[in-house]
Design a protein around this motif. Structure first.
Motif, PDB file in Angstrom:
ATOM      1  N   SER A 254      17.955   1.883  -2.421  1.00  0.00           N
ATOM      2  CA  SER A 254      17.078   3.206  -2.673  1.00  0.00           C
ATOM      3  C   SER A 254      16.924   3.882  -1.654  1.00  0.00           C
ATOM      4  CB  SER A 254      15.750   2.617  -3.595  1.00  0.00           C
ATOM      5  OG  SER A 254      15.076   2.064  -2.656  1.00  0.00           O
ATOM      6  N   ALA A 255      16.510   3.463  -0.438  1.00  0.00           N
ATOM      7  CA  ALA A 255      16.353   4.390   0.554  1.00  0.00           C
ATOM      8  C   ALA A 255      17.591   5.215   1.095  1.00  0.00           C
ATOM      9  CB  ALA A 255      15.781   3.315   1.686  1.00  0.00           C
ATOM     10  N   LEU A 256      18.699   4.370   1.168  1.00  0.00           N
ATOM     11  CA  LEU A 256      20.141   4.935   1.703  1.00  0.00           C
ATOM     12  C   LEU A 256      20.580   6.092   0.648  1.00  0.00           C
ATOM     13  CD1 LEU A 256      22.028   1.927   3.534  1.00  0.00           C
ATOM     14  CD2 LEU A 256      20.212   3.523   4.030  1.00  0.00           C
ATOM     15  N   ARG A 257      20.348   5.459  -0.694  1.00  0.00           N
ATOM     16  CA  ARG A 257      20.672   6.420  -1.651  1.00  0.00           C
ATOM     17  C   ARG A 257      19.956   7.750  -1.617  1.00  0.00           C
ATOM     18  NH1 ARG A 257      19.981   9.666  -5.160  1.00  0.00           N
ATOM     19  NH2 ARG A 257      17.637   9.074  -5.171  1.00  0.00           N
ATOM     20  N   ALA A 258      18.536   7.676  -1.332  1.00  0.00           N
ATOM     21  CA  ALA A 258      18.007   8.969  -1.184  1.00  0.00           C
ATOM     22  C   ALA A 258      18.210   9.898   0.120  1.00  0.00           C
ATOM     23  CB  ALA A 258      16.386   8.657  -1.230  1.00  0.00           C
ATOM     24  N   LEU A 259      18.625   8.882   1.145  1.00  0.00           N
ATOM     25  CA  LEU A 259      18.624   9.563   2.555  1.00  0.00           C
ATOM     26  C   LEU A 259      20.135  10.260   2.521  1.00  0.00           C
ATOM     27  CD1 LEU A 259      17.410   6.757   4.836  1.00  0.00           C
ATOM     28  CD2 LEU A 259      16.359   9.140   4.834  1.00  0.00           C
ATOM     29  N   ALA A 260      21.037   9.533   1.854  1.00  0.00           N
ATOM     30  CA  ALA A 260      22.429  10.302   1.784  1.00  0.00           C
ATOM     31  C   ALA A 260      22.529  11.381   0.667  1.00  0.00           C
ATOM     32  CB  ALA A 260      23.447   9.192   1.359  1.00  0.00           C
TER      33      ALA A 260
ATOM     34  N   TYR B 146      18.168   1.824  17.224  1.00  0.00           N
ATOM     35  CA  TYR B 146      17.056   2.988  16.798  1.00  0.00           C
ATOM     36  C   TYR B 146      17.223   3.152  15.139  1.00  0.00           C
ATOM     37  CZ  TYR B 146      16.161   3.916  21.598  1.00  0.00           C
ATOM     38  OH  TYR B 146      15.699   3.953  22.938  1.00  0.00           O
ATOM     39  N   ARG B 147      18.285   3.278  14.885  1.00  0.00           N
ATOM     40  CA  ARG B 147      18.129   3.321  13.206  1.00  0.00           C
ATOM     41  C   ARG B 147      18.197   2.016  12.598  1.00  0.00           C
ATOM     42  NH1 ARG B 147      16.862   5.022   8.849  1.00  0.00           N
ATOM     43  NH2 ARG B 147      18.227   4.126   7.245  1.00  0.00           N
ATOM     44  N   ALA B 148      18.729   1.007  13.143  1.00  0.00           N
ATOM     45  CA  ALA B 148      18.632  -0.525  12.527  1.00  0.00           C
ATOM     46  C   ALA B 148      17.382  -0.673  12.382  1.00  0.00           C
ATOM     47  CB  ALA B 148      19.516  -1.402  13.229  1.00  0.00           C
ATOM     48  N   ALA B 149      16.393  -0.514  13.292  1.00  0.00           N
ATOM     49  CA  ALA B 149      14.899  -0.789  13.022  1.00  0.00           C
ATOM     50  C   ALA B 149      14.331   0.023  11.947  1.00  0.00           C
ATOM     51  CB  ALA B 149      14.281  -0.278  14.440  1.00  0.00           C
ATOM     52  N   THR B 150      14.719   1.121  11.565  1.00  0.00           N
ATOM     53  CA  THR B 150      13.976   1.781  10.426  1.00  0.00           C
ATOM     54  C   THR B 150      14.824   1.378   9.164  1.00  0.00           C
ATOM     55  OG1 THR B 150      14.339   3.653  12.132  1.00  0.00           O
ATOM     56  CG2 THR B 150      13.550   4.003   9.609  1.00  0.00           C
ATOM     57  N   HIS B 151      16.129   1.220   9.214  1.00  0.00           N
ATOM     58  CA  HIS B 151      16.901   0.385   8.181  1.00  0.00           C
ATOM     59  C   HIS B 151      16.306  -0.807   7.737  1.00  0.00           C
ATOM     60  CE1 HIS B 151      20.896  -0.058   6.325  1.00  0.00           C
ATOM     61  NE2 HIS B 151      20.766  -1.304   6.375  1.00  0.00           N
ATOM     62  N   ASN B 152      16.147  -1.701   8.605  1.00  0.00           N
ATOM     63  CA  ASN B 152      15.664  -3.014   8.339  1.00  0.00           C
ATOM     64  C   ASN B 152      14.121  -3.006   8.015  1.00  0.00           C
ATOM     65  OD1 ASN B 152      18.097  -4.164   8.803  1.00  0.00           O
ATOM     66  ND2 ASN B 152      17.725  -4.679  10.929  1.00  0.00           N
ATOM     67  N   LYS B 153      13.549  -2.110   8.469  1.00  0.00           N
ATOM     68  CA  LYS B 153      11.928  -1.822   8.004  1.00  0.00           C
ATOM     69  C   LYS B 153      12.097  -1.585   6.397  1.00  0.00           C
ATOM     70  CE  LYS B 153       8.028   0.494   7.295  1.00  0.00           C
ATOM     71  NZ  LYS B 153       7.668   1.347   6.140  1.00  0.00           N
ATOM     72  N   GLY B 154      12.806  -0.723   6.222  1.00  0.00           N
ATOM     73  CA  GLY B 154      13.060  -0.365   4.799  1.00  0.00           C
ATOM     74  C   GLY B 154      13.437  -1.604   3.784  1.00  0.00           C
ATOM     75  N   ILE B 155      14.318  -2.463   4.561  1.00  0.00           N
ATOM     76  CA  ILE B 155      14.609  -3.807   3.686  1.00  0.00           C
ATOM     77  C   ILE B 155      13.167  -4.633   3.519  1.00  0.00           C
ATOM     78  CG2 ILE B 155      15.818  -6.096   4.059  1.00  0.00           C
ATOM     79  CD1 ILE B 155      18.021  -4.372   5.462  1.00  0.00           C
ATOM     80  N   MET B 156      12.524  -4.582   4.707  1.00  0.00           N
ATOM     81  CA  MET B 156      11.371  -5.581   4.539  1.00  0.00           C
ATOM     82  C   MET B 156      10.013  -4.789   3.760  1.00  0.00           C
ATOM     83  SD  MET B 156      12.409  -7.812   6.131  1.00  0.00           S
ATOM     84  CE  MET B 156      11.159  -9.174   6.260  1.00  0.00           C
ATOM     85  N   ASN B 157      10.295  -3.467   3.667  1.00  0.00           N
ATOM     86  CA  ASN B 157       9.348  -2.687   2.615  1.00  0.00           C
ATOM     87  C   ASN B 157       9.418  -3.615   1.118  1.00  0.00           C
ATOM     88  OD1 ASN B 157       8.192  -0.656   4.133  1.00  0.00           O
ATOM     89  ND2 ASN B 157       9.505   0.799   3.116  1.00  0.00           N
ATOM     90  N   GLY B 158      10.473  -4.006   0.857  1.00  0.00           N
ATOM     91  CA  GLY B 158      10.524  -4.786  -0.352  1.00  0.00           C
ATOM     92  C   GLY B 158      10.246  -6.374  -0.302  1.00  0.00           C
TER      93      GLY B 158
ATOM     94  N   GLY C  77      17.685  13.409   0.297  1.00  0.00           N
ATOM     95  CA  GLY C  77      16.633  13.123   1.561  1.00  0.00           C
ATOM     96  C   GLY C  77      15.348  12.359   0.895  1.00  0.00           C
ATOM     97  N   ILE C  78      14.555  11.869   1.750  1.00  0.00           N
ATOM     98  CA  ILE C  78      13.805  10.887   1.212  1.00  0.00           C
ATOM     99  C   ILE C  78      12.368  11.545   0.823  1.00  0.00           C
ATOM    100  CG2 ILE C  78      12.200  10.368   3.235  1.00  0.00           C
ATOM    101  CD1 ILE C  78      13.886   7.691   1.463  1.00  0.00           C
ATOM    102  N   GLN C  79      12.181  12.836   1.252  1.00  0.00           N
ATOM    103  CA  GLN C  79      10.969  13.505   1.001  1.00  0.00           C
ATOM    104  C   GLN C  79      10.959  13.809  -0.506  1.00  0.00           C
ATOM    105  OE1 GLN C  79       9.022  12.098   3.114  1.00  0.00           O
ATOM    106  NE2 GLN C  79       7.974  13.913   3.360  1.00  0.00           N
TER     107      GLN C  79
ATOM    108  N   GLU D  30       0.884  -1.260   0.081  1.00  0.00           N
ATOM    109  CA  GLU D  30       0.019  -0.099   0.075  1.00  0.00           C
ATOM    110  C   GLU D  30       0.755   1.071  -0.088  1.00  0.00           C
ATOM    111  OE1 GLU D  30       1.203  -1.213   2.624  1.00  0.00           O
ATOM    112  OE2 GLU D  30       1.471   0.426   4.030  1.00  0.00           O
ATOM    113  N   GLU D  31       2.203   1.171   0.247  1.00  0.00           N
ATOM    114  CA  GLU D  31       2.858   2.561   0.574  1.00  0.00           C
ATOM    115  C   GLU D  31       3.399   2.905  -0.808  1.00  0.00           C
ATOM    116  OE1 GLU D  31       5.908   2.185   3.503  1.00  0.00           O
ATOM    117  OE2 GLU D  31       7.042   3.506   2.657  1.00  0.00           O
ATOM    118  N   PRO D  32       3.050   4.430  -1.104  1.00  0.00           N
ATOM    119  CA  PRO D  32       3.475   4.638  -2.604  1.00  0.00           C
ATOM    120  C   PRO D  32       5.157   4.763  -2.310  1.00  0.00           C
ATOM    121  CG  PRO D  32       1.871   6.203  -1.276  1.00  0.00           C
ATOM    122  CD  PRO D  32       2.320   5.189  -0.267  1.00  0.00           C
TER     123      PRO D  32
HETATM  124  C1  MEV Z   1      10.103   4.093   4.764  1.00  0.00           C
HETATM  125  O1  MEV Z   1       9.029   3.056   4.520  1.00  0.00           O
HETATM  126  C2  MEV Z   1      11.345   3.510   4.888  1.00  0.00           C
HETATM  127  C3  MEV Z   1      12.764   4.182   5.206  1.00  0.00           C
HETATM  128  O2  MEV Z   1      12.526   4.775   6.298  1.00  0.00           O
HETATM  129  C4  MEV Z   1      13.900   3.150   5.417  1.00  0.00           C
HETATM  130  C5  MEV Z   1      15.007   3.755   5.561  1.00  0.00           C
HETATM  131  O3  MEV Z   1      15.156   4.793   6.317  1.00  0.00           O
HETATM  132  O4  MEV Z   1      16.264   3.156   5.587  1.00  0.00           O
HETATM  133  C6  MEV Z   1      12.909   5.305   3.945  1.00  0.00           C
END
Ligand code: MEV
Length: 440
Positions: free
Chosen positions: A376-382, A266-278, A385-387, A88-90
């Motif tokens: 893709s997430a790290l490239r944009a963040l680095a 704290y960062r690893a949770a978001t990083h790994n969430k991004g992996i599971m997004n795929g 930015g993601i927005q 569901e996530e664009p």
């Molecule tokens: C958003 O659904 C996933 C990210 O937060 C992953 C990340 O920060 O690495 C962009």
């Protein structure tokens, strides 16, 4: 790498401008690419019926639909894949397709997997002599195999079966010491949850008599660390250059981002969430148990006692220029037979589009998808930015919703962003402005 793959020739999965096609055009592209029948196309539109849902769960009321899209551009172990993803996530599918496109500059992804061995646990309490119990259990492996293997003829026929037995002693729990027996069952192309749970239940009485203990829990472990998949990629850094940054700067930013997630939960949770997004959307599209994958991935991420990134990124010497090297490894207990993979009509079509010959091949592809999503997430963040990417996609959706024809969507989106107002009414005005300009 999986040895028993059917490496059929397929057209390239590099689909330039796929996102600009209409839904009908995309369906036609996918149908040609994966040789989909009219029935397959109908299944993509209709999905599960309410009647089928009624047989799948208790207290059924109806259906919950998710968008199903195609991750494009994947090249894994030299094979082209289009990847069905239910999410569901664009921006997830656009982002992963973009990363897969970038990875092609370095030959795509190389991926591999272990044998598909699941762990079944039997908890034994009140074991009088844990050391002697362990010896007795280990000596009874053949007896256990004779009990367990006939339970699963299809797994046995496919070359699976009991591969080993392990005994662990937990001396200090809130209810006292306990002995844990692990049954290691090769489940081949099945995810194997039912097979391993049955095996644990059938083995329990024998384990009780071997150990003198009391068997309680008999259930699989979702930390399926005997069923791992991994993927790597190595991409020339110039690929990452953008208007504002050199490729090497972006690549170093990705390495720094990964180091952050390695060192900080704290960062690893978001990083790994991004992996599971795929990974999760592929699991859902193929009828696999994504909660099991989530549990396994996060437990594996904490295997050294600290919760860490599931990936490793570093800059390495390449041929003509430095390259960004990435690696992911995680448990991926997925199946291509049985369960929802068999019952769900959309999962059947998704598997046909993937064209994987084994559960291992599916797990390898999913590891590559996870690595691509993270890239893709790290490239944009680095970099920007993601927005910015999210806004661009959002603006494009608003433009299309306002009636912009597909060929004008980018232009309308760019003006919406430049205006700083991403609203449907403004998009409709811009469409009218562009038409007027084109008439002049
Ligand atoms: C958003 O659904 C996933 C990210 O937060 C992953 C990340 O920060 O690495 C962009």
């Amino acid at each position: 790498m999986c040895s028993n793959k059917v490496m059929s020739e397929r057209p390239t999965s590099r689909l330039s401008g796929f996102y600009n096609q209409t839904l009908g055009e995309r369906l036609a592209t996918a149908a040609t690419w994966a040789d989909l029948s009219d029935a397959d196309l109908a299944a993509l539109r209709a999905g599960l019926s309410v009647e089928q849902a009624d047989h799948m769960v208790e207290n059924a009321l109806g259906l919950f639909a998710l968008p199903l899209g195609l991750g494009a551009n994947f090249l894994v172990n030299g094979r082209n894949y289009l990847v069905p993803m239910a999410v569901e996530e664009p921006s997830v599918i656009a982002a992963v397709s973009n990363a897969a496109r970038l990875a092609r500059a370095g030959g795509g992804f190389q991926a591999g997997s272990s044998e598909p061995v699941m762990i079944g646990q039997v908890q034994l309490l009140d074991v009088p002599d844990p050391q002697q119990a362990a010896q007795a259990v280990l000596a009874a492996q053949q007896e256990l195999a004779a009990l367990i293997d006939p339970l699963h003829p299809s797994i046995l026929r496919a070359g699976g079966g009991l591969r080993g037995v392990e005994v662990r002693h937990l001396p200090d729990t809130p209810v006292g010491p306990m002995t844990i027996v692990h049954l290691l069952l090769d489940c081949r192309d099945a995810m194997g949850a039912n097979a391993i749970n049955t095996a644990a239940e059938v083995a329990a009485p024998l384990l009780e008599s071997l150990t003198g203990g009391r068997a309680k829990l008999r259930i699989l472990s979702n930390l399926s660390d005997r069923r791992l998949a991994w993927a790597t990629c190595q991409i020339p850094v110039s690929v990452f250059a953008n208007r504002d940054m050199e490729g090497i700067e972006v690549a170093r930013g990705i390495v720094e981002a990964n180091a952050f997630a390695w060192a900080d939960p704290y960062r690893a949770a978001t990083h790994n969430k991004g992996i599971m997004n795929g990974i999760d959307p592929v699991a859902i599209a193929t009828g696999n148990d994504w909660r099991a994958l989530e549990a396994g991935a996060h437990a594996y991420a904490a295997r050294d006692g600290q919760y860490r990134a599931l990936t490793d990124w570093r800059v390495v010497a390449g041929g003509d220029e430095p390259a960004l090297f990435g690696r992911i490894e995680l448990p991926l207990a997925v199946g291509i037979v049985g369960g929802a993979t068999k019952v769900h009509p959309t999962a059947q079509v998704a598997l046909k589009i993937l064209g994987v010959a084994s559960a291992r091949e599916l797990s390898e592809l999913m590891a590559a998808v996870g690595l691509a999503q993270n890239l893709s997430a790290l490239r944009a963040l680095a970099a920007e930015g993601i927005q910015r990417g999210h806004m661009a996609l959002h603006a494009r959706h608003v433009a299309l919703a306002a009636g912009a024809p597909a060929e004008l969507a980018e232009q309308v989106a760019a003006r919406l962003i430049a205006d700083g107002q991403i609203r449907t009414a403004r998009a409709a005005e811009i469409v009218a402005e562009i038409w007027r300009e084109n008439d002049d």
